[in-house]
Design an enzyme around this catalytic site. Sequence first.
Site, mmCIF file in Angstrom:
data_model
loop_
_atom_site.group_PDB
_atom_site.id
_atom_site.type_symbol
_atom_site.label_atom_id
_atom_site.label_comp_id
_atom_site.label_asym_id
_atom_site.label_seq_id
_atom_site.Cartn_x
_atom_site.Cartn_y
_atom_site.Cartn_z
ATOM 1 N N TYR A 54 0.829 -1.208 0.000
ATOM 2 C CA TYR A 54 0.000 0.000 0.000
ATOM 3 C C TYR A 54 0.860 1.253 0.000
ATOM 4 O O TYR A 54 1.807 1.396 0.770
ATOM 5 C CB TYR A 54 -0.943 0.035 1.215
ATOM 6 C CG TYR A 54 -1.747 1.321 1.273
ATOM 7 C CD1 TYR A 54 -2.762 1.546 0.352
ATOM 8 C CD2 TYR A 54 -1.461 2.321 2.192
ATOM 9 C CE1 TYR A 54 -3.491 2.722 0.364
ATOM 10 C CE2 TYR A 54 -2.181 3.503 2.211
ATOM 11 C CZ TYR A 54 -3.193 3.703 1.284
ATOM 12 O OH TYR A 54 -3.900 4.881 1.282
ATOM 13 N N GLY A 61 -6.677 4.939 -0.745
ATOM 14 C CA GLY A 61 -8.027 5.030 -0.229
ATOM 15 C C GLY A 61 -8.882 3.895 -0.743
ATOM 16 O O GLY A 61 -8.513 2.716 -0.667
#
Length: 513
Positions: A54, A61
Site C-alpha cells: 500500500y 483510499g
Amino acid sequence: MHTVVVGTSGTTAEDVIAVARGNARVELSGEALEALARARGIVDALAAKPEPVYGVSTGFGALASRHISPELRAQLQRNIVRSHAAGMGPRVEREVVRALMFLRLKTVASGHTGVRPSVAQTMADVLNAGITPVVHEYGSLGCSGDLAPLSHCALALMGEGDAEGPDGTVRPAGELLAEHGIEPVELREKEGLALLNGTDGMLGMLVMALADLDRLYKSADITAALTLEALLGSEKVLQPELHAIRPHPGQSASAANMAAVLKGSGLTGHFQEESAPRVQDAYSVRCAPQVAGAGRDTMAHAALVASRELAAAVDNPVVLPDGRVESNGNFHGAPVAYVLDFLAIAAADLGSIAERRTDRLLDKNRSHGLPPFLADDAGVDSGLMIAQYTQAALVSEMKRLAVPASADSIPSSAMQEDHVSMGWSAARKLRTAVDNLTRIIAVELYAATRAIELRHGLTAAPASLAAIAAAREAGVQGPGPDRFLAPDLAAADAYVRSGGLVAAVEQVTGPLA
C-alpha cells in the site's frame, strides 16, 4: 538569521513559530539525511518486489486494491497530488502555510516516510526562499491528513500551481522555483502520498493559537484587575490562601497576576463607603481567576497534546525501524481536533466574562459612582454605549464558534474513510475566535482605563498607571466628549495584539504567570 535544524525526533513549538512567523532558516541535520536515505532504501526494495504494498505499488483510499505497474508509479504519485489539490475558498494565511510545510518536513525528516533526501531538501529550500504555496480555506476533513492543503504545497514542489513569492506577489510556482534556483521534484514511489498524509495544518494552527492565547490570558488578567479597580472592588478575593484550598494551577496563576497588577492601588477596598456600599463584588469580577484559570488549565492540556504531536511522525504507511512498512491510522486528527474545540469553548467564556465586566462599568446603577456609559456629558454624549454593543456582537460570535467541529463527521472516499475528525475546521474557527477575543479584551481595556481616569482623587496601582500611560502613547485616547470611536478601538486592539499591554505591566510587576 535564526536557523532551525530539523532532526529525526520531532520539533518544538518555539521552532514552529520561528519558521512560521519569524522566517527562520531551516536546515536538515546529518542524522535526518541518513535516516531519510535508509528508509528510502527500504521503499525501493519493496517497490522492486512483485507483491503489492500500500502506498508504494497500489492505489490509495478506496482504490487501494489496484496493483500499479512500475511504469505508472511516477504518474500515480503526480496524479495524487494534482487531484487532491482541490481546495476552494479564500487563501489561508502565510504563517499557517509555512507552519504546515515545516511540520510536514519534520515528519519527512523522521525517516519513517520513505521520502528521498533530495525531496526533503527541496522542501527546506522552498521555505528558505520565502515561497508560500497558495492554500485554500476548504478541503480538509482532518483525516488521512490535511489532504487538500498539503496537496497544494506538494503541487508547488512539483513546480505546478500558484505560490506567493517573498515580495507578496502570487505567481506560477514554477517561475518562483526557477528564480531561486530550485529544481522541481519528480515524485517516485510513496512520495506523493507521504507529502499529503499528516495533521500538519491543524497542528500548526494549534501551536500558534496557544502562543496567542498565552498573551491574551495575561491580558485578560490585567483588564480584569483594571476593572476591579475602576469599580472600587475588593482585592481580598485574590489572596493566595483562598486559591490554595482549590488547587487548580491556572486559577492560582490568574489570581497572582491580578494581585500583582493591583499592588499599591488606592482604588480597592472601598466596600463600606456610603458611595459604594456592598458585601461582595459581582461574579464577573470576583470569579475572574476561576474562569480565566480554567482556561489556562485547558491550555496546559492542549499544549501537552501539541507536544506529543510535535514529536510524532504522522504518515500512512510508515517505515518502521525493523524495516517493515505498515499501514496505520495515525493520520486521524481526533487528538488535535478535540483540544482545538476545547480552546474555542474556553476562549468564548473568557470573552463572555470580560463583556459582563465592561457592561458593569457602563451602567450607572452598578458602577458605584461612574457616569452613565462613561460619557463626558451623558445625554449629549453617548460615551462607550456602542463600544459595548460591538463587544457583545463579538461575544455572540464567539459562542457560535465554540460549537465543536470535532463532533461532526462526514464519510468520504466511497465509505473507506467513514469517520473523520474535522480538525482543520476546528483550527480555522479557533483562529477567528482568537482574533475576536483580542478585540473583546481591547474593549474592556478601553472602558476600564477611561473609568479609572474618571475616579478623581483616587490613585490607581503603579502597574495600572503604567498600562494606561502606554495605552495613551499607543493612540488609545482617554476620557472626553464623543468622538469617532472606531480608531480608538482599533488602537486598543493593536496595543493588546502586539503584547504592548503585557509588556507595560511587566515593567512594573516583573514577569506575569
